[in-house]
Motif scaffolding. Structure first.
Motif, mmCIF file in Angstrom:
data_model
loop_
_atom_site.group_PDB
_atom_site.id
_atom_site.type_symbol
_atom_site.label_atom_id
_atom_site.label_comp_id
_atom_site.label_asym_id
_atom_site.label_seq_id
_atom_site.Cartn_x
_atom_site.Cartn_y
_atom_site.Cartn_z
ATOM 1 N N GLN A 31 5.251 5.104 -2.575
ATOM 2 C CA GLN A 31 4.292 4.391 -2.992
ATOM 3 C C GLN A 31 3.020 3.977 -1.907
ATOM 4 N N TYR A 32 3.586 3.917 -0.751
ATOM 5 C CA TYR A 32 2.881 3.362 0.377
ATOM 6 C C TYR A 32 2.509 4.541 1.301
ATOM 7 N N GLU A 33 2.097 5.757 0.833
ATOM 8 C CA GLU A 33 1.794 6.932 1.871
ATOM 9 C C GLU A 33 0.322 6.749 2.209
ATOM 10 N N ALA A 34 -0.656 5.929 1.721
ATOM 11 C CA ALA A 34 -1.879 5.490 2.169
ATOM 12 C C ALA A 34 -1.776 4.914 3.382
ATOM 13 N N GLY A 95 -4.700 -5.058 1.149
ATOM 14 C CA GLY A 95 -4.296 -5.295 2.561
ATOM 15 C C GLY A 95 -3.966 -4.206 3.648
ATOM 16 N N SER A 96 -3.747 -2.870 2.961
ATOM 17 C CA SER A 96 -3.398 -1.608 3.678
ATOM 18 C C SER A 96 -5.064 -1.386 4.194
ATOM 19 N N PRO A 110 -8.670 3.394 -2.479
ATOM 20 C CA PRO A 110 -8.495 3.384 -3.882
ATOM 21 C C PRO A 110 -7.713 2.160 -4.531
ATOM 22 N N THR A 111 -8.118 1.854 -5.441
ATOM 23 C CA THR A 111 -7.747 0.710 -5.977
ATOM 24 C C THR A 111 -6.242 1.240 -7.173
ATOM 25 N N ASP A 113 -6.046 1.028 -10.168
ATOM 26 C CA ASP A 113 -6.424 1.640 -11.345
ATOM 27 C C ASP A 113 -7.188 2.987 -11.353
ATOM 28 N N GLY A 114 -7.067 3.563 -9.847
ATOM 29 C CA GLY A 114 -7.597 4.699 -9.674
ATOM 30 C C GLY A 114 -9.017 4.582 -9.061
ATOM 31 N N ARG A 115 -9.642 3.863 -9.217
ATOM 32 C CA ARG A 115 -11.260 3.860 -8.590
ATOM 33 C C ARG A 115 -11.149 3.537 -7.148
ATOM 34 N N ARG A 116 -12.266 3.792 -6.565
ATOM 35 C CA ARG A 116 -12.356 3.652 -4.988
ATOM 36 C C ARG A 116 -13.340 2.397 -4.828
ATOM 37 N N ARG A 117 -13.280 1.497 -3.933
ATOM 38 C CA ARG A 117 -13.880 0.377 -3.718
ATOM 39 C C ARG A 117 -14.162 0.574 -2.178
ATOM 40 N N GLN A 118 -15.495 0.119 -1.796
ATOM 41 C CA GLN A 118 -15.700 -0.066 -0.371
ATOM 42 C C GLN A 118 -15.577 -1.522 0.093
ATOM 43 N N LEU A 119 -14.782 -1.560 1.039
ATOM 44 C CA LEU A 119 -14.704 -2.953 1.638
ATOM 45 C C LEU A 119 -15.389 -3.098 2.942
#
Length: 136
Positions: A31-34, A95-96, A110-111, A113-119
């Motif tokens: 699950q933590y490949e990213a 966190g990652s 990626p979140t 739920d599959g969306r992408r957010r810019q932080l």
């Protein structure tokens, strides 16, 4: 945003995160490949060399979600410290994403739920390395 910003990680943080990943069952660790990808591409430095404007483990960081405009202040923690209000685990997507970023740097992530957010990192209120807490 097509390319990810350069990131810096302390050797101590890297060792601790890799040890946690290695102890997980393979299905869980997958699950933590990213996160593994972030660790692999990071510029690793000794804790004493880490710039004060970089998000490290146990840092208190304020960031903005560029999509919603929300600003949040959190402490980036290991899983054992998560669950306390105001903390985010290194294993949570946000966190990652934050680990290793400098103040002002954005990252698209990626979140669940599959969306992408810019932080975007706005401020680091506390960073262990900058405060001389090199083994925290």
């Amino acid at each position: 945003m097509s390319s990810k910003p350069p990131i810096v990680i302390s050797s101590l943080d890297l060792e601790r995160i890799e040890a946690l990943l290695e102890r997980m069952p393979p299905a869980q660790a997958a699950q933590y490949e990213a996160l593994r990808g972030e660790l692999d591409r990071a510029d690793v430095m000794e804790p004493v060399q880490i710039p004060a404007d970089v998000v490290t483990m146990n840092s208190v960081v304020t960031f903005k979600d560029d999509d919603s405009g929300d600003e949040l202040t959190i402490t980036l923690v290991y899983p054992s410290g998560a669950g306390v209000p105001g903390t985010v685990s290194i294993f949570a997507p946000v966190g990652s994403a934050l680990l290793g970023l400098k103040v002002g740097q954005p990252i698209e992530w990626p979140t669940p739920d599959g969306r992408r957010r810019q932080l975007r990192v706005l401020e680091i209120e506390y960073q262990p390395e900058a405060s001389g807490d090199l083994h925290r």
